[in-house]
Design a protein around this motif. Structure first.
Motif, PDB file in Angstrom:
ATOM      1  N   THR A  42       0.827  -1.215   0.000  1.00  0.00           N
ATOM      2  CA  THR A  42       0.000   0.000   0.000  1.00  0.00           C
ATOM      3  C   THR A  42       0.859   1.263   0.000  1.00  0.00           C
ATOM      4  N   VAL A  43       1.937   1.273   0.759  1.00  0.00           N
ATOM      5  CA  VAL A  43       2.828   2.436   0.778  1.00  0.00           C
ATOM      6  C   VAL A  43       3.509   2.593  -0.572  1.00  0.00           C
ATOM      7  N   ALA A  44       3.908   1.483  -1.182  1.00  0.00           N
ATOM      8  CA  ALA A  44       4.555   1.544  -2.500  1.00  0.00           C
ATOM      9  C   ALA A  44       3.609   2.133  -3.539  1.00  0.00           C
ATOM     10  N   VAL A  45       2.354   1.701  -3.527  1.00  0.00           N
ATOM     11  CA  VAL A  45       1.370   2.214  -4.485  1.00  0.00           C
ATOM     12  C   VAL A  45       1.090   3.688  -4.216  1.00  0.00           C
ATOM     13  N   LEU A  46       0.899   4.071  -2.951  1.00  0.00           N
ATOM     14  CA  LEU A  46       0.654   5.483  -2.611  1.00  0.00           C
ATOM     15  C   LEU A  46       1.830   6.363  -3.031  1.00  0.00           C
ATOM     16  N   ARG A  47       3.040   5.856  -2.863  1.00  0.00           N
ATOM     17  CA  ARG A  47       4.219   6.619  -3.267  1.00  0.00           C
ATOM     18  C   ARG A  47       4.242   6.828  -4.771  1.00  0.00           C
ATOM     19  N   ARG A  48       3.894   5.792  -5.531  1.00  0.00           N
ATOM     20  CA  ARG A  48       3.849   5.919  -6.996  1.00  0.00           C
ATOM     21  C   ARG A  48       2.788   6.940  -7.417  1.00  0.00           C
ATOM     22  N   VAL A  49       1.617   6.887  -6.797  1.00  0.00           N
ATOM     23  CA  VAL A  49       0.544   7.846  -7.114  1.00  0.00           C
ATOM     24  C   VAL A  49       0.993   9.259  -6.755  1.00  0.00           C
ATOM     25  N   TRP A  50       1.623   9.410  -5.590  1.00  0.00           N
ATOM     26  CA  TRP A  50       2.117  10.714  -5.135  1.00  0.00           C
ATOM     27  C   TRP A  50       3.060  11.320  -6.175  1.00  0.00           C
ATOM     28  N   GLN A  51       3.927  10.494  -6.756  1.00  0.00           N
ATOM     29  CA  GLN A  51       4.906  10.977  -7.726  1.00  0.00           C
ATOM     30  C   GLN A  51       4.254  11.372  -9.051  1.00  0.00           C
ATOM     31  N   PRO A  54       1.386  16.201 -10.441  1.00  0.00           N
ATOM     32  CA  PRO A  54       2.341  17.298 -10.640  1.00  0.00           C
ATOM     33  C   PRO A  54       2.392  18.303  -9.489  1.00  0.00           C
ATOM     34  N   SER A  55       1.271  18.625  -8.882  1.00  0.00           N
ATOM     35  CA  SER A  55       1.265  19.632  -7.815  1.00  0.00           C
ATOM     36  C   SER A  55       1.958  19.138  -6.548  1.00  0.00           C
ATOM     37  N   LEU A  56       2.153  17.827  -6.415  1.00  0.00           N
ATOM     38  CA  LEU A  56       2.821  17.276  -5.236  1.00  0.00           C
ATOM     39  C   LEU A  56       4.279  16.951  -5.496  1.00  0.00           C
ATOM     40  N   GLY A  57       4.734  17.129  -6.719  1.00  0.00           N
ATOM     41  CA  GLY A  57       6.069  16.710  -7.115  1.00  0.00           C
ATOM     42  C   GLY A  57       7.205  17.265  -6.285  1.00  0.00           C
ATOM     43  N   ASP A  58       7.081  18.500  -5.786  1.00  0.00           N
ATOM     44  CA  ASP A  58       8.164  19.105  -5.005  1.00  0.00           C
ATOM     45  C   ASP A  58       8.006  18.919  -3.508  1.00  0.00           C
ATOM     46  N   ILE A  59       6.898  18.311  -3.079  1.00  0.00           N
ATOM     47  CA  ILE A  59       6.654  18.076  -1.659  1.00  0.00           C
ATOM     48  C   ILE A  59       7.221  16.699  -1.301  1.00  0.00           C
ATOM     49  N   PRO A  60       8.034  16.618  -0.243  1.00  0.00           N
ATOM     50  CA  PRO A  60       8.592  15.314   0.140  1.00  0.00           C
ATOM     51  C   PRO A  60       7.494  14.283   0.396  1.00  0.00           C
ATOM     52  N   ILE A  61       7.773  13.056   0.055  1.00  0.00           N
ATOM     53  CA  ILE A  61       6.804  11.973   0.240  1.00  0.00           C
ATOM     54  C   ILE A  61       6.663  11.689   1.733  1.00  0.00           C
ATOM     55  N   PRO A  62       5.426  11.766   2.272  1.00  0.00           N
ATOM     56  CA  PRO A  62       5.226  11.611   3.720  1.00  0.00           C
ATOM     57  C   PRO A  62       5.046  10.159   4.169  1.00  0.00           C
ATOM     58  N   PHE A  63       5.647   9.208   3.472  1.00  0.00           N
ATOM     59  CA  PHE A  63       5.487   7.807   3.817  1.00  0.00           C
ATOM     60  C   PHE A  63       6.824   7.234   4.267  1.00  0.00           C
ATOM     61  N   VAL A  64       6.788   6.347   5.231  1.00  0.00           N
ATOM     62  CA  VAL A  64       7.992   5.697   5.723  1.00  0.00           C
ATOM     63  C   VAL A  64       8.340   4.540   4.790  1.00  0.00           C
ATOM     64  N   PHE A  65       9.589   4.488   4.357  1.00  0.00           N
ATOM     65  CA  PHE A  65      10.071   3.402   3.507  1.00  0.00           C
ATOM     66  C   PHE A  65      10.620   2.307   4.402  1.00  0.00           C
ATOM     67  N   HIS A  66      10.212   1.085   4.150  1.00  0.00           N
ATOM     68  CA  HIS A  66      10.727  -0.060   4.897  1.00  0.00           C
ATOM     69  C   HIS A  66      11.034  -1.147   3.888  1.00  0.00           C
ATOM     70  N   PHE A  67      12.251  -1.643   3.910  1.00  0.00           N
ATOM     71  CA  PHE A  67      12.674  -2.697   2.989  1.00  0.00           C
ATOM     72  C   PHE A  67      13.010  -3.958   3.761  1.00  0.00           C
ATOM     73  N   ASP A  68      12.648  -5.094   3.191  1.00  0.00           N
ATOM     74  CA  ASP A  68      13.026  -6.394   3.739  1.00  0.00           C
ATOM     75  C   ASP A  68      14.075  -6.983   2.807  1.00  0.00           C
ATOM     76  N   PHE A  69      15.248  -7.306   3.364  1.00  0.00           N
ATOM     77  CA  PHE A  69      16.316  -7.926   2.581  1.00  0.00           C
ATOM     78  C   PHE A  69      16.472  -9.377   2.996  1.00  0.00           C
ATOM     79  N   HIS A  70      16.648 -10.231   1.990  1.00  0.00           N
ATOM     80  CA  HIS A  70      16.821 -11.665   2.223  1.00  0.00           C
ATOM     81  C   HIS A  70      18.022 -12.148   1.435  1.00  0.00           C
ATOM     82  N   ARG A  71      18.720 -13.115   1.996  1.00  0.00           N
ATOM     83  CA  ARG A  71      19.876 -13.703   1.305  1.00  0.00           C
ATOM     84  C   ARG A  71      19.439 -14.711   0.306  1.00  0.00           C
TER      85      ARG A  71
END
Length: 71
Positions: A42-51, A54-71
């Motif tokens: 959901t955060v990934a999709v909201l971030r894509r929509v936010w980008q 055009p009117s939001l393009g210069d406003i920082p994205i207000p979502f926390v990024f969290h990545f899961d890394f696996h070997r």
């Protein structure tokens, strides 16, 4: 990323083919290879929509990024 002397210690490479919705990355060190994706769809999709708005393009994205890394 490099150490204080400029020697590479880790590299990140974006996996563009898998990053259309969720950002995906390859992390490589001398001993570890890992693959990471954004944790929350959901955060990934909201971030894509936010980008796309055009009117939001210069406003920082207000979502926390969290990545899961696996070997």
């Amino acid at each position: 990323m490099t150490d204080p002397n400029g020697a590479p210690i880790v590299s990140f490479k974006k996996d563009f083919g898998k990053s259309l919705i969720r950002s995906s990355w390859h992390l490589t060190t001398g001993a570890i290879d890992a693959y990471g994706t954004e944790h929350r769809l959901t955060v990934a999709v909201l971030r894509r929509v936010w980008q796309l708005i055009p009117s939001l393009g210069d406003i920082p994205i207000p979502f926390v990024f969290h990545f899961d890394f696996h070997r």
